[in-house]
Motif scaffolding. Structure first.
Motif, PDB file in Angstrom:
ATOM      1  N   GLY A  25       0.818  -1.206   0.000  1.00 52.94           N
ATOM      2  CA  GLY A  25       0.000   0.000   0.000  1.00 52.94           C
ATOM      3  C   GLY A  25       0.854   1.259   0.000  1.00 52.94           C
ATOM      4  O   GLY A  25       0.554   2.218  -0.701  1.00 52.94           O
ATOM      5  N   LEU A  26       1.926   1.243   0.768  1.00 56.94           N
ATOM      6  CA  LEU A  26       2.837   2.385   0.781  1.00 56.94           C
ATOM      7  C   LEU A  26       3.436   2.603  -0.599  1.00 56.94           C
ATOM      8  O   LEU A  26       3.520   3.742  -1.075  1.00 56.94           O
ATOM      9  CB  LEU A  26       3.944   2.175   1.817  1.00 56.94           C
ATOM     10  N   MET A  27       3.818   1.530  -1.255  1.00 54.26           N
ATOM     11  CA  MET A  27       4.381   1.643  -2.605  1.00 54.26           C
ATOM     12  C   MET A  27       3.353   2.237  -3.577  1.00 54.26           C
ATOM     13  O   MET A  27       3.695   3.097  -4.403  1.00 54.26           O
ATOM     14  CB  MET A  27       4.848   0.273  -3.098  1.00 54.26           C
ATOM     15  N   ALA A  28       2.103   1.815  -3.463  1.00 52.16           N
ATOM     16  CA  ALA A  28       1.046   2.338  -4.327  1.00 52.16           C
ATOM     17  C   ALA A  28       0.852   3.835  -4.102  1.00 52.16           C
ATOM     18  O   ALA A  28       0.781   4.622  -5.048  1.00 52.16           O
ATOM     19  CB  ALA A  28      -0.261   1.582  -4.077  1.00 52.16           C
ATOM     20  N   ARG A  29       0.782   4.226  -2.831  1.00 55.80           N
ATOM     21  CA  ARG A  29       0.590   5.655  -2.514  1.00 55.80           C
ATOM     22  C   ARG A  29       1.764   6.495  -2.984  1.00 55.80           C
ATOM     23  O   ARG A  29       1.590   7.573  -3.561  1.00 55.80           O
ATOM     24  CB  ARG A  29       0.364   5.844  -1.009  1.00 55.80           C
ATOM     25  N   GLU A  30       2.971   6.014  -2.742  1.00 58.04           N
ATOM     26  CA  GLU A  30       4.159   6.774  -3.150  1.00 58.04           C
ATOM     27  C   GLU A  30       4.234   6.908  -4.670  1.00 58.04           C
ATOM     28  O   GLU A  30       4.617   7.966  -5.180  1.00 58.04           O
ATOM     29  CB  GLU A  30       5.431   6.125  -2.604  1.00 58.04           C
ATOM     30  N   ALA A  31       3.859   5.865  -5.390  1.00 55.40           N
ATOM     31  CA  ALA A  31       3.870   5.943  -6.853  1.00 55.40           C
ATOM     32  C   ALA A  31       2.873   6.989  -7.342  1.00 55.40           C
ATOM     33  O   ALA A  31       3.196   7.824  -8.193  1.00 55.40           O
ATOM     34  CB  ALA A  31       3.558   4.570  -7.458  1.00 55.40           C
ATOM     35  N   ALA A  32       1.662   6.966  -6.786  1.00 59.35           N
ATOM     36  CA  ALA A  32       0.648   7.945  -7.196  1.00 59.35           C
ATOM     37  C   ALA A  32       1.110   9.373  -6.912  1.00 59.35           C
ATOM     38  O   ALA A  32       0.958  10.269  -7.743  1.00 59.35           O
ATOM     39  CB  ALA A  32      -0.672   7.663  -6.486  1.00 59.35           C
ATOM     40  N   LEU A  33       1.703   9.583  -5.749  1.00 61.27           N
ATOM     41  CA  LEU A  33       2.174  10.931  -5.393  1.00 61.27           C
ATOM     42  C   LEU A  33       3.362  11.362  -6.244  1.00 61.27           C
ATOM     43  O   LEU A  33       3.464  12.531  -6.643  1.00 61.27           O
ATOM     44  CB  LEU A  33       2.523  10.987  -3.910  1.00 61.27           C
ATOM     45  N   GLU A  34       4.255  10.448  -6.541  1.00 66.50           N
ATOM     46  CA  GLU A  34       5.420  10.757  -7.384  1.00 66.50           C
ATOM     47  C   GLU A  34       4.961  11.202  -8.777  1.00 66.50           C
ATOM     48  O   GLU A  34       5.459  12.178  -9.332  1.00 66.50           O
ATOM     49  CB  GLU A  34       6.330   9.523  -7.476  1.00 66.50           C
ATOM     50  N   ILE A  35       3.990  10.496  -9.312  1.00 65.23           N
ATOM     51  CA  ILE A  35       3.491  10.816 -10.654  1.00 65.23           C
ATOM     52  C   ILE A  35       2.751  12.144 -10.658  1.00 65.23           C
ATOM     53  O   ILE A  35       3.017  13.006 -11.496  1.00 65.23           O
ATOM     54  CB  ILE A  35       2.590   9.682 -11.173  1.00 65.23           C
ATOM     55  N   THR A  36       1.834  12.320  -9.724  1.00 65.52           N
ATOM     56  CA  THR A  36       0.986  13.518  -9.751  1.00 65.52           C
ATOM     57  C   THR A  36       1.697  14.779  -9.262  1.00 65.52           C
ATOM     58  O   THR A  36       1.340  15.882  -9.676  1.00 65.52           O
ATOM     59  CB  THR A  36      -0.301  13.299  -8.928  1.00 65.52           C
ATOM     60  N   ASN A  37       2.696  14.620  -8.403  1.00 63.95           N
ATOM     61  CA  ASN A  37       3.399  15.796  -7.878  1.00 63.95           C
ATOM     62  C   ASN A  37       4.674  16.139  -8.629  1.00 63.95           C
ATOM     63  O   ASN A  37       5.056  17.316  -8.675  1.00 63.95           O
ATOM     64  CB  ASN A  37       3.745  15.598  -6.398  1.00 63.95           C
ATOM     65  N   LYS A  38       5.351  15.130  -9.192  1.00 65.37           N
ATOM     66  CA  LYS A  38       6.663  15.392  -9.777  1.00 65.37           C
ATOM     67  C   LYS A  38       6.791  15.034 -11.255  1.00 65.37           C
ATOM     68  O   LYS A  38       7.329  15.809 -12.032  1.00 65.37           O
ATOM     69  CB  LYS A  38       7.749  14.632  -9.001  1.00 65.37           C
ATOM     70  N   LEU A  39       6.336  13.855 -11.636  1.00 64.00           N
ATOM     71  CA  LEU A  39       6.609  13.368 -12.992  1.00 64.00           C
ATOM     72  C   LEU A  39       5.634  13.892 -14.042  1.00 64.00           C
ATOM     73  O   LEU A  39       6.037  14.188 -15.162  1.00 64.00           O
ATOM     74  CB  LEU A  39       6.630  11.833 -13.005  1.00 64.00           C
ATOM     75  N   ARG A  40       4.358  13.986 -13.700  1.00 64.49           N
ATOM     76  CA  ARG A  40       3.340  14.461 -14.642  1.00 64.49           C
ATOM     77  C   ARG A  40       2.329  15.371 -13.941  1.00 64.49           C
ATOM     78  O   ARG A  40       1.123  15.159 -14.028  1.00 64.49           O
ATOM     79  CB  ARG A  40       2.591  13.286 -15.287  1.00 64.49           C
ATOM     80  N   PRO A  41       2.801  16.424 -13.261  1.00 61.33           N
ATOM     81  CA  PRO A  41       1.861  17.257 -12.492  1.00 61.33           C
ATOM     82  C   PRO A  41       0.849  18.018 -13.353  1.00 61.33           C
ATOM     83  O   PRO A  41      -0.244  18.323 -12.882  1.00 61.33           O
ATOM     84  CB  PRO A  41       2.779  18.224 -11.742  1.00 61.33           C
ATOM     85  N   ASN A  42       1.189  18.314 -14.593  1.00 56.25           N
ATOM     86  CA  ASN A  42       0.272  19.052 -15.461  1.00 56.25           C
ATOM     87  C   ASN A  42      -0.723  18.152 -16.172  1.00 56.25           C
ATOM     88  O   ASN A  42      -1.713  18.633 -16.716  1.00 56.25           O
ATOM     89  CB  ASN A  42       1.064  19.868 -16.486  1.00 56.25           C
ATOM     90  N   GLU A  43      -0.452  16.857 -16.185  1.00 57.15           N
ATOM     91  CA  GLU A  43      -1.300  15.920 -16.911  1.00 57.15           C
ATOM     92  C   GLU A  43      -2.115  15.007 -16.008  1.00 57.15           C
ATOM     93  O   GLU A  43      -3.037  14.343 -16.463  1.00 57.15           O
ATOM     94  CB  GLU A  43      -0.441  15.030 -17.825  1.00 57.15           C
ATOM     95  N   THR A  44      -1.736  14.934 -14.725  1.00 59.60           N
ATOM     96  CA  THR A  44      -2.393  14.003 -13.811  1.00 59.60           C
ATOM     97  C   THR A  44      -2.785  14.684 -12.511  1.00 59.60           C
ATOM     98  O   THR A  44      -2.271  15.743 -12.165  1.00 59.60           O
ATOM     99  CB  THR A  44      -1.454  12.819 -13.463  1.00 59.60           C
ATOM    100  N   GLU A  45      -3.678  14.026 -11.803  1.00 59.84           N
ATOM    101  CA  GLU A  45      -4.034  14.437 -10.448  1.00 59.84           C
ATOM    102  C   GLU A  45      -4.535  13.203  -9.712  1.00 59.84           C
ATOM    103  O   GLU A  45      -4.858  12.185 -10.322  1.00 59.84           O
ATOM    104  CB  GLU A  45      -5.083  15.542 -10.452  1.00 59.84           C
ATOM    105  N   THR A  46      -4.588  13.296  -8.414  1.00 65.22           N
ATOM    106  CA  THR A  46      -5.067  12.182  -7.617  1.00 65.22           C
ATOM    107  C   THR A  46      -6.214  12.639  -6.733  1.00 65.22           C
ATOM    108  O   THR A  46      -6.420  13.849  -6.538  1.00 65.22           O
ATOM    109  CB  THR A  46      -3.923  11.562  -6.776  1.00 65.22           C
ATOM    110  N   VAL A  47      -6.963  11.685  -6.261  1.00 65.24           N
ATOM    111  CA  VAL A  47      -8.022  11.942  -5.292  1.00 65.24           C
ATOM    112  C   VAL A  47      -7.880  10.910  -4.185  1.00 65.24           C
ATOM    113  O   VAL A  47      -7.265   9.867  -4.369  1.00 65.24           O
ATOM    114  CB  VAL A  47      -9.439  11.872  -5.917  1.00 65.24           C
TER     115      VAL A  47
END
Length: 133
Positions: free
Chosen positions: A17-39
């Motif tokens: 679960g930690l890995m899943a959360r960290e991946a989602a945050l890495e993508i939405t905050n750093k790797l693709r912040p203009n193209e993605t978001e999380t809820v």
């Protein structure tokens, strides 16, 4: 065009679960912040109307820690269009014997696995956005 939603399971108590959360945050905050978001999945599960409106009919990618697929199932129930489903447990299968960490902290190897997963998901984000143009 709306952003691709990248939603992880809550997975409290397990490294998956930690890995899943960290991946989602890495993508939405750093790797693709203009193209993605999380809820927050908890808001989806409890029927928060604002969150439901945000995902309904939108392209979503889910990241689950275990085979239960809580994120994928709940996003679909809330009206999100799940374009891709990932499970961190599957990522670990390609890294047998590696200590990824605990429920609260990832090891260096755990972060490497998360980075590999992020690369796969970002490729899928790019593909989804290209299809939607």
């Amino acid at each position: 065009m709306s952003k691709v939603k990248v939603i992880s399971c809550s997975g409290v108590g397990k490294v998956f679960g930690l890995m899943a959360r960290e991946a989602a945050l890495e993508i939405t905050n750093k790797l693709r912040p203009n193209e993605t978001e999380t809820v927050c999945l908890a808001h989806v599960v409890t029927g928060d109307t604002d969150i439901k409106e945000k995902i309904e009919g939108c392209s979503c990618i889910t990241i689950d820690g275990c085979p239960q697929l809580c994120a994928a199932k709940n996003i679909e129930l809330a009206g999100g269009i799940v374009k891709a489903k990932y499970r961190t447990i599957d990522e670990m299968r390609t890294h047998r014997g590696v200590d990824a960490g605990t429920a609260t902290i990832l090891t260096d190897d755990g972060w490497k696995i998360v980075d590999e997963l992020c690369t796969k998901i970002c490729s899928n984000v790019d593909k989804i956005l290209k299809e939607e143009k």
